[in-house]
Design a protein around this motif. Structure first.
Motif, PDB file in Angstrom:
ATOM      1  N   THR A   1       5.947  -2.695   6.379  1.00 35.74           N
ATOM      2  CA  THR A   1       5.682  -4.070   6.787  1.00 35.74           C
ATOM      3  C   THR A   1       6.923  -4.629   7.463  1.00 35.74           C
ATOM      4  O   THR A   1       8.047  -4.238   7.161  1.00 35.74           O
ATOM      5  CB  THR A   1       5.307  -4.946   5.573  1.00 35.74           C
ATOM      6  N   TYR A   2       6.699  -5.552   8.372  1.00 42.41           N
ATOM      7  CA  TYR A   2       7.780  -6.111   9.180  1.00 42.41           C
ATOM      8  C   TYR A   2       7.890  -7.609   8.954  1.00 42.41           C
ATOM      9  O   TYR A   2       6.954  -8.249   8.499  1.00 42.41           O
ATOM     10  CB  TYR A   2       7.520  -5.831  10.668  1.00 42.41           C
ATOM     11  N   SER A   3       9.049  -8.156   9.311  1.00 42.62           N
ATOM     12  CA  SER A   3       9.266  -9.598   9.196  1.00 42.62           C
ATOM     13  C   SER A   3       9.661 -10.153  10.566  1.00 42.62           C
ATOM     14  O   SER A   3       9.850  -9.398  11.517  1.00 42.62           O
ATOM     15  CB  SER A   3      10.372  -9.889   8.170  1.00 42.62           C
ATOM     16  N   LYS A   4       9.848 -11.447  10.620  1.00 44.54           N
ATOM     17  CA  LYS A   4      10.258 -12.092  11.872  1.00 44.54           C
ATOM     18  C   LYS A   4      11.654 -11.656  12.315  1.00 44.54           C
ATOM     19  O   LYS A   4      12.066 -11.922  13.431  1.00 44.54           O
ATOM     20  CB  LYS A   4      10.200 -13.617  11.735  1.00 44.54           C
ATOM     21  N   ASN A   5      12.369 -10.957  11.439  1.00 48.51           N
ATOM     22  CA  ASN A   5      13.711 -10.470  11.765  1.00 48.51           C
ATOM     23  C   ASN A   5      13.720  -9.042  12.315  1.00 48.51           C
ATOM     24  O   ASN A   5      14.768  -8.394  12.345  1.00 48.51           O
ATOM     25  CB  ASN A   5      14.605 -10.533  10.526  1.00 48.51           C
ATOM     26  N   ILE A   6      12.574  -8.566  12.778  1.00 51.47           N
ATOM     27  CA  ILE A   6      12.485  -7.207  13.304  1.00 51.47           C
ATOM     28  C   ILE A   6      13.500  -7.013  14.435  1.00 51.47           C
ATOM     29  O   ILE A   6      13.768  -7.938  15.214  1.00 51.47           O
ATOM     30  CB  ILE A   6      11.051  -6.882  13.778  1.00 51.47           C
ATOM     31  N   VAL A   7      14.082  -5.828  14.482  1.00 52.56           N
ATOM     32  CA  VAL A   7      15.038  -5.462  15.524  1.00 52.56           C
ATOM     33  C   VAL A   7      14.468  -4.239  16.241  1.00 52.56           C
ATOM     34  O   VAL A   7      14.268  -3.191  15.615  1.00 52.56           O
ATOM     35  CB  VAL A   7      16.422  -5.113  14.932  1.00 52.56           C
ATOM     36  N   PHE A   8      14.194  -4.385  17.528  1.00 57.03           N
ATOM     37  CA  PHE A   8      13.728  -3.260  18.334  1.00 57.03           C
ATOM     38  C   PHE A   8      14.936  -2.643  19.027  1.00 57.03           C
ATOM     39  O   PHE A   8      15.682  -3.337  19.722  1.00 57.03           O
ATOM     40  CB  PHE A   8      12.717  -3.721  19.390  1.00 57.03           C
ATOM     41  N   ILE A   9      15.114  -1.347  18.830  1.00 60.25           N
ATOM     42  CA  ILE A   9      16.224  -0.621  19.442  1.00 60.25           C
ATOM     43  C   ILE A   9      15.635   0.512  20.272  1.00 60.25           C
ATOM     44  O   ILE A   9      14.892   1.336  19.743  1.00 60.25           O
ATOM     45  CB  ILE A   9      17.170  -0.037  18.362  1.00 60.25           C
ATOM     46  N   GLN A  10      15.966   0.530  21.544  1.00 56.81           N
ATOM     47  CA  GLN A  10      15.517   1.618  22.418  1.00 56.81           C
ATOM     48  C   GLN A  10      16.748   2.252  23.050  1.00 56.81           C
ATOM     49  O   GLN A  10      17.572   1.558  23.648  1.00 56.81           O
ATOM     50  CB  GLN A  10      14.579   1.108  23.500  1.00 56.81           C
ATOM     51  N   ILE A  11      16.853   3.568  22.902  1.00 58.29           N
ATOM     52  CA  ILE A  11      18.019   4.281  23.401  1.00 58.29           C
ATOM     53  C   ILE A  11      17.565   5.371  24.366  1.00 58.29           C
ATOM     54  O   ILE A  11      16.759   6.228  24.008  1.00 58.29           O
ATOM     55  CB  ILE A  11      18.822   4.911  22.244  1.00 58.29           C
ATOM     56  N   THR A  12      18.100   5.316  25.572  1.00 63.15           N
ATOM     57  CA  THR A  12      17.898   6.389  26.540  1.00 63.15           C
ATOM     58  C   THR A  12      19.168   7.217  26.534  1.00 63.15           C
ATOM     59  O   THR A  12      20.266   6.675  26.727  1.00 63.15           O
ATOM     60  CB  THR A  12      17.643   5.820  27.955  1.00 63.15           C
ATOM     61  N   TRP A  13      19.032   8.525  26.281  1.00 65.21           N
ATOM     62  CA  TRP A  13      20.196   9.402  26.239  1.00 65.21           C
ATOM     63  C   TRP A  13      19.820  10.784  26.718  1.00 65.21           C
ATOM     64  O   TRP A  13      18.648  11.056  26.969  1.00 65.21           O
ATOM     65  CB  TRP A  13      20.852   9.410  24.884  1.00 65.21           C
ATOM     66  N   ASN A  14      20.809  11.650  26.851  1.00 65.59           N
ATOM     67  CA  ASN A  14      20.563  13.006  27.333  1.00 65.59           C
ATOM     68  C   ASN A  14      19.733  13.787  26.333  1.00 65.59           C
ATOM     69  O   ASN A  14      19.927  13.683  25.123  1.00 65.59           O
ATOM     70  CB  ASN A  14      21.874  13.752  27.591  1.00 65.59           C
ATOM     71  N   GLU A  15      18.843  14.602  26.860  1.00 68.80           N
ATOM     72  CA  GLU A  15      18.023  15.462  26.019  1.00 68.80           C
ATOM     73  C   GLU A  15      18.879  16.549  25.368  1.00 68.80           C
ATOM     74  O   GLU A  15      20.002  16.796  25.782  1.00 68.80           O
ATOM     75  CB  GLU A  15      16.920  16.105  26.862  1.00 68.80           C
ATOM     76  N   GLY A  16      18.329  17.163  24.333  1.00 69.01           N
ATOM     77  CA  GLY A  16      18.991  18.303  23.724  1.00 69.01           C
ATOM     78  C   GLY A  16      19.346  18.146  22.264  1.00 69.01           C
ATOM     79  O   GLY A  16      19.787  19.109  21.632  1.00 69.01           O
ATOM     80  N   ARG A  17      19.161  16.971  21.692  1.00 70.62           N
ATOM     81  CA  ARG A  17      19.495  16.798  20.278  1.00 70.62           C
ATOM     82  C   ARG A  17      18.350  17.310  19.406  1.00 70.62           C
ATOM     83  O   ARG A  17      17.186  17.152  19.737  1.00 70.62           O
ATOM     84  CB  ARG A  17      19.789  15.329  19.983  1.00 70.62           C
ATOM     85  N   THR A  18      18.709  17.881  18.276  1.00 66.47           N
ATOM     86  CA  THR A  18      17.705  18.444  17.375  1.00 66.47           C
ATOM     87  C   THR A  18      16.977  17.346  16.611  1.00 66.47           C
ATOM     88  O   THR A  18      17.453  16.197  16.520  1.00 66.47           O
ATOM     89  CB  THR A  18      18.356  19.395  16.358  1.00 66.47           C
ATOM     90  N   VAL A  19      15.863  17.719  16.014  1.00 63.84           N
ATOM     91  CA  VAL A  19      15.122  16.792  15.165  1.00 63.84           C
ATOM     92  C   VAL A  19      15.990  16.352  13.990  1.00 63.84           C
ATOM     93  O   VAL A  19      15.983  15.176  13.617  1.00 63.84           O
ATOM     94  CB  VAL A  19      13.805  17.442  14.676  1.00 63.84           C
ATOM     95  N   ASP A  20      16.752  17.270  13.415  1.00 63.10           N
ATOM     96  CA  ASP A  20      17.609  16.907  12.280  1.00 63.10           C
ATOM     97  C   ASP A  20      18.672  15.885  12.669  1.00 63.10           C
ATOM     98  O   ASP A  20      18.965  14.965  11.910  1.00 63.10           O
ATOM     99  CB  ASP A  20      18.275  18.153  11.688  1.00 63.10           C
ATOM    100  N   VAL A  21      19.243  16.033  13.855  1.00 66.20           N
ATOM    101  CA  VAL A  21      20.231  15.053  14.334  1.00 66.20           C
ATOM    102  C   VAL A  21      19.567  13.695  14.510  1.00 66.20           C
ATOM    103  O   VAL A  21      20.112  12.663  14.097  1.00 66.20           O
ATOM    104  CB  VAL A  21      20.895  15.531  15.646  1.00 66.20           C
TER     105      VAL A  21
END
Length: 130
Positions: free
Chosen positions: A62-82
């Motif tokens: 559940t979310y509140s009015k204080n939700i923070v949306f973060i979108q990051i564009t970065w280079n591909e290649g990082r693992t799922v674990d990272v």
């Protein structure tokens, strides 16, 4: 090489926004191997009707009015674990530094090829080597 977009409620304080940005940057450097000083962030503050999320929650969160949306564009290649470790570090770090609920930290990662960046001068700084 990451470009971070942070979308928050209009009443979010300057100190809270700075802490959010610092936590994201610290996690990028320590977990995702982003180079030091590679901190490009865009912050958008929004009126209440401009941050839309499901009032009934989604996937058990559940979310509140204080939700923070973060979108990051970065280079591909990082693992799922990272990526998992990165999500966890950002949510926990923002909560610890600001008191915002971890449930309200919403993150989207966009992987892109290295040649899709120009850091100025019209150059392709990460051009493929021939």
């Amino acid at each position: 090489m990451p470009l971070v977009r942070i979308d928050v409620a209009a009443e979010t304080s300057t100190e809270t926004v700075a802490a959010i940005g610092d936590v994201i940057y610290d996690a990028m450097v320590s977990i995702a191997s982003v180079p030091e000083h590679d901190k490009f962030q865009i912050v958008h503050r929004h009126a209440a009707d401009e941050l839309v999320y499901p009032a009934e929650g989604y996937l058990g969160i559940t979310y509140s009015k204080n939700i923070v949306f973060i979108q990051i564009t970065w280079n591909e290649g990082r693992t799922v674990d990272v990526k998992k470790a990165f999500y966890k570090a950002v949510a926990e770090g923002i909560h610890e530094r600001t008191g915002l609920r971890q449930e309200d930290i919403w993150i989207s990662l966009l992987d892109t090829k290295r040649e899709n960046w120009s850091f100025g001068n019209g150059d392709m700084q990460y051009a493929p080597k021939d």
